[in-house]
Design a protein around this motif. Structure first.
Motif, short mmCIF file in Angstrom:
data_model
loop_
_atom_site.label_atom_id
_atom_site.label_comp_id
_atom_site.label_asym_id
_atom_site.label_seq_id
_atom_site.Cartn_x
_atom_site.Cartn_y
_atom_site.Cartn_z
N ASP A 31 52.75 23.81 14.12
CA ASP A 31 51.63 24.53 14.27
C ASP A 31 51.78 25.92 13.97
O ASP A 31 52.60 26.74 14.94
CB ASP A 31 50.89 24.32 15.68
CG ASP A 31 49.45 25.10 15.70
OD1 ASP A 31 49.01 25.63 14.82
OD2 ASP A 31 48.97 24.87 16.89
N SER A 32 51.18 26.59 12.91
CA SER A 32 51.60 27.78 12.50
C SER A 32 50.37 28.85 13.06
O SER A 32 50.61 30.17 12.43
CB SER A 32 51.82 27.99 11.00
OG SER A 32 50.34 27.74 10.37
N ARG A 33 49.43 28.53 14.00
CA ARG A 33 48.40 29.28 14.29
C ARG A 33 48.93 30.38 15.28
O ARG A 33 50.04 30.20 16.15
CB ARG A 33 47.46 28.71 15.12
CG ARG A 33 46.63 27.78 14.16
CD ARG A 33 45.58 26.85 14.87
NE ARG A 33 46.49 25.90 15.85
CZ ARG A 33 45.78 25.02 16.69
NH1 ARG A 33 44.32 25.04 16.83
NH2 ARG A 33 46.37 24.19 17.27
N PRO A 34 48.41 31.64 15.43
CA PRO A 34 49.22 32.65 16.12
C PRO A 34 48.92 32.25 17.53
O PRO A 34 47.99 31.43 17.90
CB PRO A 34 48.21 33.71 15.73
CG PRO A 34 47.96 33.64 14.34
CD PRO A 34 47.72 32.17 14.28
N LYS A 35 50.01 32.68 18.53
CA LYS A 35 49.95 32.26 19.83
C LYS A 35 50.56 33.41 20.68
O LYS A 35 51.11 34.20 20.25
CB LYS A 35 50.55 30.97 20.14
CG LYS A 35 51.83 30.78 19.95
CD LYS A 35 52.27 29.50 20.52
CE LYS A 35 53.63 29.20 19.76
NZ LYS A 35 53.81 27.78 19.99
N VAL A 36 49.98 33.45 21.90
CA VAL A 36 50.45 34.53 22.91
C VAL A 36 51.36 33.97 24.12
O VAL A 36 51.03 32.64 24.39
CB VAL A 36 49.30 35.04 23.39
CG1 VAL A 36 49.69 35.97 24.71
CG2 VAL A 36 48.28 35.76 22.56
N LEU A 37 52.49 34.50 24.24
CA LEU A 37 53.44 34.01 25.19
C LEU A 37 53.44 35.08 26.49
O LEU A 37 53.30 36.36 25.90
CB LEU A 37 54.81 33.86 24.79
CG LEU A 37 54.98 32.74 23.64
CD1 LEU A 37 56.45 32.57 23.18
CD2 LEU A 37 54.65 31.23 24.15
N ARG A 38 53.87 34.81 27.51
CA ARG A 38 54.08 35.42 28.65
C ARG A 38 55.27 35.18 29.48
O ARG A 38 55.45 34.21 29.76
CB ARG A 38 52.97 35.87 29.55
CG ARG A 38 52.66 36.58 30.48
CD ARG A 38 51.38 36.62 31.25
NE ARG A 38 51.17 37.41 32.42
CZ ARG A 38 50.81 38.60 32.20
NH1 ARG A 38 50.18 38.92 30.95
NH2 ARG A 38 50.71 39.45 33.19
N PHE A 39 55.93 36.19 29.61
CA PHE A 39 57.24 36.05 30.41
C PHE A 39 57.49 36.88 31.68
O PHE A 39 57.19 38.27 31.30
CB PHE A 39 58.55 36.14 29.39
CG PHE A 39 58.68 35.10 28.52
CD1 PHE A 39 59.39 33.89 28.72
CD2 PHE A 39 58.23 35.27 27.10
CE1 PHE A 39 59.50 32.87 27.88
CE2 PHE A 39 58.30 34.59 26.34
CZ PHE A 39 59.06 33.22 26.50
N GLY A 40 57.52 36.46 32.72
CA GLY A 40 57.80 37.42 33.88
C GLY A 40 58.80 36.87 34.80
O GLY A 40 59.52 35.75 34.79
N TYR A 41 58.96 37.34 36.13
CA TYR A 41 59.78 36.99 37.06
C TYR A 41 58.74 36.37 38.36
O TYR A 41 58.12 37.35 38.86
CB TYR A 41 60.61 38.01 37.67
CG TYR A 41 61.67 37.62 38.76
CD1 TYR A 41 62.87 36.95 38.03
CD2 TYR A 41 61.49 37.78 39.82
CE1 TYR A 41 63.61 36.50 38.96
CE2 TYR A 41 62.22 37.55 40.91
CZ TYR A 41 63.63 36.90 40.44
OH TYR A 41 64.36 36.40 41.56
N THR A 42 58.94 35.36 38.81
CA THR A 42 58.36 34.64 39.88
C THR A 42 59.38 33.94 40.58
O THR A 42 60.45 33.61 40.34
CB THR A 42 57.25 33.83 39.61
OG1 THR A 42 57.53 32.69 38.85
CG2 THR A 42 56.08 34.75 38.89
N ASP A 43 59.20 33.64 41.96
CA ASP A 43 60.13 32.70 42.54
C ASP A 43 60.50 31.38 42.00
O ASP A 43 61.39 31.00 41.76
CB ASP A 43 59.75 32.50 43.94
CG ASP A 43 59.76 33.56 44.93
OD1 ASP A 43 60.40 34.53 44.71
OD2 ASP A 43 58.97 33.62 45.76
#
Length: 169
Positions: free
Chosen positions: A70-82
């Motif tokens: 799938d070549s549609r643009p997408k948003v990713l989110r990375f962070g720190y949680t337990d």
């Protein structure tokens, strides 16, 4: 991404598709700021980074998936949680948001012209919609001083009128 212009220009000349992953938002502490980019091309080569290593592997995998599916643009989110303590995350405690965008040099000639200008230190900006309705996500516009704005094929059409709005300083 424009700091990678000279290398990306080679991919454009070779007509090699690539995916850009660009940091669009940072909350708290993060190793890279908005605008930092990681690029993966169809041959698997990597340019740049978005986190100094802590999530780059996961971003690389997402880029590879986009190149093969799938070549549609997408948003990713990375962070720190337990829950992330042992998995992929930012151990510095912050959160980064990225937009992934698939580029095909055969259908985006304006992008190649923008990278050529950037590689020659000519003034140019590439603006990308990074939030809002999914139908608009990833649309881009190229802006140069004294010239009409140009929308790459992802924009759907070129924009030939000048804006009367001036940026606030």
């Amino acid at each position: 991404m424009l700091e990678l212009a000279a290398e990306l220009l080679k991919r454009i000349w070779d007509r090699t598709p690539f995916v850009t992953a660009t940091v669009t938002r940072v909350d708290g502490s993060a190793p890279r700021q908005p605008g930092a980019s990681l690029v993966v091309d169809a041959d698997g080569a990597v340019l740049g980074n978005v986190s100094g290593g802590c999530v780059d592997s996961a971003v690389y995998q997402a880029c590879q998936q986009m190149l093969s599916g799938d070549s549609r643009p997408k948003v990713l989110r990375f962070g720190y949680t337990d829950d992330d303590a042992i998995g992929v995350g930012l151990t510095c405690g912050g959160t980064i948001e990225l937009i992934l965008h698939h580029h095909d040099p055969r259908t985006e000639p304006e992008l190649g012209l923008a990278f050529a200008d950037a590689a020659q230190d000519k003034p140019v900006a590439v603006a990308t919609i990074v939030a809002g309705p999914s139908a608009h996500l990833g649309r881009m516009i190229v802006v140069r001083p004294g010239r009409p704005r140009e929308g790459p094929s992802a924009m759907g059409r070129s924009i030939g009128r000048r804006s009367s709005t001036r940026p606030a300083c």
